[in-house]
Structure formats: structure tokens, C-alpha cells
Design an enzyme around this catalytic site. Structure first.
Site, PDB file in Angstrom:
ATOM      1  NE  ARG A   1      48.032  -7.129 -25.700  1.00  0.00           N
ATOM      2  CZ  ARG A   1      48.419  -6.771 -24.493  1.00  0.00           C
ATOM      3  NH1 ARG A   1      49.321  -7.466 -23.859  1.00  0.00           N
ATOM      4  NH2 ARG A   1      47.898  -5.708 -23.900  1.00  0.00           N
TER       5      ARG A   1
ATOM      6  CE  LYS B   1      50.207  15.401 -27.232  1.00  0.00           C
ATOM      7  NZ  LYS B   1      49.157  14.686 -26.683  1.00  0.00           N
TER       8      LYS B   1
ATOM      9  CG  HIS C   1      45.480  16.497 -33.089  1.00  0.00           C
ATOM     10  ND1 HIS C   1      46.040  16.343 -31.846  1.00  0.00           N
ATOM     11  CD2 HIS C   1      44.322  17.167 -32.895  1.00  0.00           C
ATOM     12  CE1 HIS C   1      45.244  16.900 -30.952  1.00  0.00           C
ATOM     13  NE2 HIS C   1      44.186  17.408 -31.557  1.00  0.00           N
TER      14      HIS C   1
ATOM     15  CE  LYS D   1      43.123  21.056 -33.256  1.00  0.00           C
ATOM     16  NZ  LYS D   1      41.817  20.481 -32.988  1.00  0.00           N
TER      17      LYS D   1
ATOM     18  CD  GLU E   1      41.695  20.012 -23.976  1.00  0.00           C
ATOM     19  OE1 GLU E   1      41.191  19.132 -24.675  1.00  0.00           O
ATOM     20  OE2 GLU E   1      42.699  19.833 -23.264  1.00  0.00           O
TER      21      GLU E   1
ATOM     22  CG  ASP F   1      48.064  15.992 -22.825  1.00  0.00           C
ATOM     23  OD1 ASP F   1      48.256  14.998 -23.549  1.00  0.00           O
ATOM     24  OD2 ASP F   1      46.942  16.518 -22.691  1.00  0.00           O
TER      25      ASP F   1
ATOM     26  CG  HIS G   1      48.824  20.051 -29.229  1.00  0.00           C
ATOM     27  ND1 HIS G   1      49.246  19.176 -30.202  1.00  0.00           N
ATOM     28  CD2 HIS G   1      48.034  19.310 -28.415  1.00  0.00           C
ATOM     29  CE1 HIS G   1      48.718  17.978 -29.984  1.00  0.00           C
ATOM     30  NE2 HIS G   1      47.995  18.039 -28.898  1.00  0.00           N
TER      31      HIS G   1
ATOM     32  CE  LYS H   1      43.367  17.488 -20.660  1.00  0.00           C
ATOM     33  NZ  LYS H   1      43.163  17.382 -22.102  1.00  0.00           N
TER      34      LYS H   1
END
Ligand code: BG6
Length: 488
Positions: free
Chosen positions: A51, A151, A181, A185, A219, A238, A243, A337
Site C-alpha cells: 500500500r 505460515k 523455511h 535449510k 532461540e 509458531d 517446523h 525463545k
């Protein structure tokens, strides 16, 4: 990394969300790298759509800035940058209305018959329906058009089915590329090579010889500016539903008859359908509190979000695949995380030797362990027992046969998106999730949420910078096993 560069045929990529975070961090750099390596043909073009008000030059400048930030200096050359930026164009589109679509149509109408056209929807799933129906309305879909979607593919089975139905109204399944993704890898694909290009592992790859499997995706980052999105999904939606489950499938699936997309996806689907429903006691969910990250002191999740929430930023599960190959072999999965280190790995823990012939002074044989480090420092390590060299009688030693990718291969290690974006052009769906896979994954995940609600299973806490809550350690230790925690 040394590889044979095979150019692809001419194509146009339209990137909806072309000025967004994904385009900047991943898509534009990935496309640039492929161009830099000489893989893009004459006539390949990228059209950013969003936009925002950008001229073609302004979009090129936007892309240039993104490349300066996200492409290593030794991979940037003036010639490559110039060539890549010249391929970029921009169109201002309001995807919820008719504004801008005829401009896009005119740009795509470059007289190249039969050119592949891929529409990458780097936008929220609420826009998948509107964009695909506008593509059809403006006659922008033909047999050689492909749709790439990111996703989250829904937040449960009904919403995933609805999304798939919306997309399916306009595109055939063989035109739809659902990105996970992780499948792009390097080391994830290496799992296929390791399992099916070696005769060594397959005879042992079953419940007679494997004690358990661990899959960890840890992570150190927090949710930061993504807190708004993240709070709606949490670690389960998530990371686990996509994954981690894809990694589990690649470890657990039977050998496909061929390496083609549907052979592999058929086998992964069978794994998803064999997953045993999980009772609440085999799950742990938790949220990080303030603690330490690589950058020093860090806030807790609630402070980052600025609100109350019981969204889990960490999940650990003990899963089981109910079939002949895997009967009784637990698959321990965990992801979070703000954990102690950034580390994704798959551990295949073999059973102990049935009987030790060695005396006490030699030490006990430690069971073999195959560790596939997906990131960082990609490697394959097979831990074995040897005799500790030197005099003094038999002493056993546990050592790795160690294949580090950095030590063995030179050059730029391609990001997952580089491979995936060009696989779309090649029409190769092997590394993309098929509709039935996504839905089967939700069929297993949804009841876990239901169990949590029914049993009021608490969301535990863990300090940022640790390996998660003590309950996650107990989940594996009560079975007499331990998490690898990047030690081996
Ligand atoms: C994404 C998740 O799919 O994967 C993110 O939405 C996560 O929350 C990311 O950080 C991890 O990817 P990678 O490639 O950095 O391991």
C-alpha cells in the site's frame, strides 16, 4: 558452499508485502544471492506490491538499503547490485479493493508468452482470500502461475481448512507452495541424504536399536517487536505445528519410493497420522521472565508485550509415533525463545550395548548418539566408543566422528529462502507442505490445546537465558534420560 549452478527459466515474482519485514530480511537478500551466483536468467523480474507510495527508483533504493543490511559485504559487488536492482519494479496496490490491479496487470504483460509468474503473499493470512480472488478477477492466473504462502496456515484445523478452501477456489494444489523455511535449510535436507544415501543407518533406524529421539529448536531472541503477532500464536503454533513437526516427519518417515514431491509428502503424512494423542502430563508450556540474553539483561515476555497474557514462549512434548518402526520410542520435542543458547539439533540416541565385556577399570560403554546440528555451526556428529590411546590397559572413551560443514565446505552457505524461492520457479514442491500435511498436523495439535484447557495445565515460568522450566527437565529425566543441551 560449492554447488552446480543451474539457471532457471524466465519468471516474474510479485511480492505482496514487498516493503515488509520478510521482504527486507529474507526475500530480497535471497533473490539477490541467486542473481549474484548467476542463476537468474535474462528477463527475471521482481515486483514489490504494497500500500506504500514508492516510485520504481524509491523501491530500488529501499531494496538497496535492505541488501546493505542483510547481505555480507564480501557477497556484494557493484555489478551484481546494479543488475539485481534493475530487475525490481513496484506497484501500489490496495489488495482489499480494485485499486492498482490493472497497473500490475499491465506490468506483467511484457509479451513473454508462457513465462512463470509467482505471487508471494508475504502478508497476514487474512489477506490470502482477498488477494487470490483479486488475482483471478484481474485475470492474473493461468496454468503457469504459482502461489507462495507463509505460515501461519490457520490457528487450528477449522481455520486452516477455511484458508485452504479459499486458496483452493483459485489455485490447484500443484500451484500452491506453502513455505516452511525449515525444510529449505541445508542440514534439514541433509537428513534425507544421511538416511537414504547411506546403507549404514537404515537397518538401525527403528525401535530395536533407537532408544529415543530429541528435537530441540532453541532461540536466544525474545519476541521484541513481533509481540503482537506472537501473542496470538505462541510457541506451539509458531514453531511446533510446523517446523518441529516437519523435522519429526523427516526423522520418522519410511523411505519414499522416489525423491519426488508427492512420494516424500505421502510418507510424511503417514507419520503425522500415526502420532499418538498426547496426555497433558507429557507436555510442558512456559513463558520467560526477565533474565539474561546475549545482549545482557532482558525483559520478561509480559514486559515486552505490555499486557497480561498466558501465551507460552516455550513448549516441551513427549510424542510417540504409533507404528511398527517406532513403537515405544519417545520423541522429545522442545522449543523456546530466550533460551540459554541458539541451537537447533536432532539427537538420535541409540540403545546401549547388550552386554559389556570390559572390566570396571575400563569404564562403561556410553550409548552411541547421532547429533545433527541444524544451526548454528552445522554439523553431523556420530558419537562412538574407542579405546583411549596409550598404555595402561583398556580405558573406553566416548568421541565424535565429526563432520562440520564450515570446516569441510567453503563459501556462502545459502539461506533456506534461496533454495525455496527458486524451487517455486522450478515447480518443485518437495520442500513445501501439502494441504493434507498441514491439516493432519493441526489434527494432532488441536487436542493438546483442548487438554490444556480441560486440565487447567499451568503455564510455567522460566528465567530468560536458561533451558526452560524445571518441569521440562523433569519430563525427560523421569524416564531416565537427559536433554543434550548442546553438550555433544
Ligand atoms: C519463524 C518463527 O517461523 O521461525 C519465528 O515465526 C522464529 O518466531 C523463526 O524465530 C526461527 O527461524 P530460524 O531460521 O531463525 O531458526
Amino acid at each position: 558452499m560449492t554447488s552446480k549452478i543451474i539457471p532457471v527459466e524466465p519468471f516474474d515474482y510479485v511480492i505482496f508485502g514487498g516493503t515488509g519485514d520478510l521482504a527486507q530480511r529474507k526475500l530480497l537478500p535471497a533473490l539477490y544471492h541467486r542473481d549474484h551466483d548467476g542463476q537468474l536468467p535474462e528477463g527475471a523480474r521482481f515486483i514489490g506490491a504494497s500500500r506504500g507510495e514508492y516510485s520504481q527508483e524509491a523501491y530500488q533504493k529501499f531494496a538497496h538499503d535492505a541488501l546493505r543490511k542483510h547481505v555480507a559485504e564480501d557477497q556484494r559487488s557493484d555489478d551484481s547490485l546494479k543488475r539485481f536492482l534493475a530487475r525490481l519494479d513496484y506497484v501500489r496496490i490496495d489488495v482489499q479493493s480494485d485499486k492498482g490491479w490493472d497497473v500490475l496487470k499491465a506490468k506483467l504483460d511484457d509479451g513473454m508468452e508462457g513465462k512463470i509468474r509467482a505471487h508471494y503473499l508475504a502478508v497476514g493470512p487474512a489477506l490470502f482470500g482477498p488477494i487470490t480472488s483479486q488475482l483471478e478477477k484481474f485475470d492474473l492466473i493461468d496454468d503457469r502461475t504459482r502461489l507462495v504462502i507463509e505460515k501461519p496456515f490457520g490457528r487450528d484445523l477449522p481455520t486452516a481448512e477455511k484458508l485452504n478452501n479459499e486458496v483452493g477456489l483459485h489455485f490447484r494444489e500443484d500451484q500452491v507452495f506453502r513455505i516452511d523455511h525449515y525444510l529449505g535449510k541445508e542440514t534439514v535436507q541433509n537428513l534425507l541424504a544421511l538416511r537414504f544415501a547411506n546403507a549404514l543407518f537404515e537397518p538401525l533406524w527403528n525401535c530395536s536399536h533407537i532408544d529415543h529421539v530429541q528435537i530441540t529448536v532453541a532461540e536466544t531472541v525474545g519476541v521484541g517487536s513481533r509481540a503482537g503477532y506472537y501473542d496470538q500464536s505462541g510457541a506451539m503454533r509458531d514453531m511446533v505445528q510446523n517446523h518441529l513437526m516437519q523435522l519429526l516427519c523427516l526423522v520418522a518417515m519410511e523411505a519414499p519410493a522416489t525423491g519426488d514431491a508427492d512420494s516424500i509428502r505421502d510418507e510424511k503424512l503417514k507419520v503425522l497420522k500415526s502420532l499418538k494423542p498426547i496426555p497433558a502430563e507429557n507436555t510442558v508450556r512456559a513463558q520467560y521472565m526477565a533474565g539474561a540474553g546475549p545482549e545482557g539483561k532482558v525483559d520478561g515476555y509480559l514486559d515486552e508485550l505490555g499486557d497480561e497474557s498466558d501465551t507460552a514462549t516455550f513448549v516441551a512434548l513427549k510424542a510417540e509415533v504409533e507404528n511398527w518402526r517406532w513403537s515405544g520410542v519417545p520423541f522429545y520435542l522442545r522449543t523456546g525463545k530466550r533460551m540459554a543458547m541458539r541451537m537447533s539439533e536432532i539427537v538420535i540416541q541409540f540403545k546401549p550395548v547388550p552386554h559389556s565385556i570390559f572390566g570396571e577399570g575400563a569404564g562403561s560403554p556410553i550409548s552411541n548418539r547421532l547429533v545433527l546440528r541444524l544451526q548454528p555451526d552445522e554439523s553431523v556428529k556420530q558419537w562412538i566408543m574407542i579405546k583411549d590411546p596409550g598404555p595402561g590397559g583398556m580405558r573406553l572413551k566416548h568421541v565424535p566422528l565429526d563432520m562440520s560443514f564450515a570446516d569441510n565446505f567453503d563459501g556462502h552457505n545459502p539461506d533456506a529462502y534461496e533454495r525455496l524461492l527458486l524451487d517455486v520457479v522450478r515447480g518443485n514442491q518437495t520442500l513445501f507442505m501439502r494441504r493434507d500435511e498441514v491439516e493432519a498436523a493441526w489434527k494432532w495439535i488441536d487436542p493438546i490445546f483442548e487438554t490444556w484447557n480441560e486440565t487447567n495445565q499451568p503455564v510455567r515460568s522460566y528465567t530468560a537465558g536458561t533451558w526452560g522450566p524445571s518441569q521440562a527437565i523433569a519430563l525427560i529425566e523421569r524416564d531416565g534420560r537427559t536433554w543434550n543441551d548442546g553438550d555433544e
